[in-house]
Write a protein that holds these residues in place. Structure first.
Motif, PDB file in Angstrom:
ATOM      1  N   GLU A   1      43.089 -11.175 -21.737  1.00 24.51           N
ATOM      2  CA  GLU A   1      42.844 -10.619 -23.068  1.00 24.51           C
ATOM      3  C   GLU A   1      41.541  -9.833 -23.042  1.00 24.51           C
TER       4      GLU A   1
ATOM      5  N   GLU B   1      43.814   4.911 -22.320  1.00 24.92           N
ATOM      6  CA  GLU B   1      42.982   3.800 -21.863  1.00 24.92           C
ATOM      7  C   GLU B   1      42.233   4.271 -20.619  1.00 24.92           C
TER       8      GLU B   1
ATOM      9  N   GLU C   1      39.729  -2.918 -30.516  1.00 23.77           N
ATOM     10  CA  GLU C   1      41.106  -3.391 -30.655  1.00 23.77           C
ATOM     11  C   GLU C   1      41.376  -4.384 -29.537  1.00 23.77           C
ATOM     12  N   GLN C   2      42.133  -5.408 -29.864  1.00 28.37           N
ATOM     13  CA  GLN C   2      42.493  -6.419 -28.876  1.00 28.37           C
ATOM     14  C   GLN C   2      43.667  -5.907 -28.053  1.00 28.37           C
ATOM     15  N   GLY C   3      43.603  -6.178 -26.777  1.00 28.52           N
ATOM     16  CA  GLY C   3      44.667  -5.797 -25.871  1.00 28.52           C
ATOM     17  C   GLY C   3      44.597  -6.669 -24.642  1.00 28.52           C
TER      18      GLY C   3
END
Length: 183
Positions: free
Chosen positions: A129, A70, A121-123
Motif C-alpha cells: 500500500e 505514475e 491518493e492511496q494506491g
C-alpha cells in the motif's frame, strides 16, 4: 589568434553551452517558491505553489477525461533532466487533462512534469500500500537517452621475428566506451 577572434570564440562557445542546458518552455514557472525536491513535496503534499519533478514512467492509465501518469521519481537538474545516475526517491502521480497517447508516455520513458499539488491518493505498488503525492499537470517534457561510443586507441607492440632479423611492429586496436546522456 587576435583578441577579437578569441572573444568571439568564447562568446559562441558560451552560447552553445547555454543552449544545451536551458529549461524546456513547457517546464518554466514564475513561482519563486517552486518545489523541485520530492522529499519536500512528500512531506507537504497539500502545499500551494508549483512543483517540478521528474523520473521514469511506471504506468499510464487513460481515464474518461484525464490521463493518470505514475512516475518513479529521480532527482532533476536545473534544466529539468532526470538524473539517471541517482537512486529513485519514491513515486508520485500526475493527472494530465484529456487524452495522452500511451505509446508516447510509454513505461520506462523519462519525463519531467510541472504542476500544482492536489494532495495524495492511496494506491499500491505490487502488494504494498502506497500514498502517492498527486499533481495536476500544467506541462510536461519527455526525454530520451542517447548513447554515444567514445573510441580510444589502444597500442600494443608486437615483435615478430623473421629469419635473422627482428623488428618492432606497432599494432593499434580500438576500444569503445558507451556513454549515456539524457537529451
Amino acid at each position: 589568434m587576435t583578441i577579437f577572434s578569441r572573444s568571439l570564440f568564447v562568446t559562441i562557445s558560451l552560447l552553445l553551452l547555454s543552449a544545451c542546458s536551458t529549461l524546456p518552455e513547457n517546464l518554466k514557472s514564475e513561482d519563486p517558491q517552486l518545489v523541485s525536491d520530492y522529499t519536500v513535496w512528500q512531506s507537504k503534499p497539500t502545499a500551494s505553489g508549483d512543483i517540478r519533478l521528474g523520473g521514469v514512467i511506471a504506468k499510464v492509465t487513460n481515464l474518461q477525461s484525464k490521463t493518470r501518469v505514475e512516475v518513479v521519481n529521480l532527482p532533476i537538474s536545473s534544466n529539468g533532466k532526470p538524473d539517471i545516475s541517482q537512486e529513485p526517491q519514491g513515486r508520485f502521480v500526475g493527472y494530465i487533462d484529456g487524452y495522452a497517447e500511451p505509446a508516447s508516455l510509454a513505461q520506462g520513458r523519462l519525463i519531467t512534469l510541472l504542476g500544482q499539488s492536489i494532495g495524495t491518493e492511496q494506491g499500491a505498488v505490487g502488494d504494498y500500500e502506497y500514498a502517492f503525492p498527486v499533481m495536476k499537470v500544467q506541462g510536461f517534457h519527455l526525454w530520451r537517452i542517447e548513447e554515444r561510443v567514445r573510441i580510444q586507441e589502444v597500442d600494443s607492440y608486437l615483435y615478430p621475428c623473421r629469419g635473422l632479423y627482428c623488428r618492432e611492429m606497432r599494432h593499434s586496436s580500438r576500444q569503445g566506451t558507451v556513454i549515456q546522456e539524457v537529451k
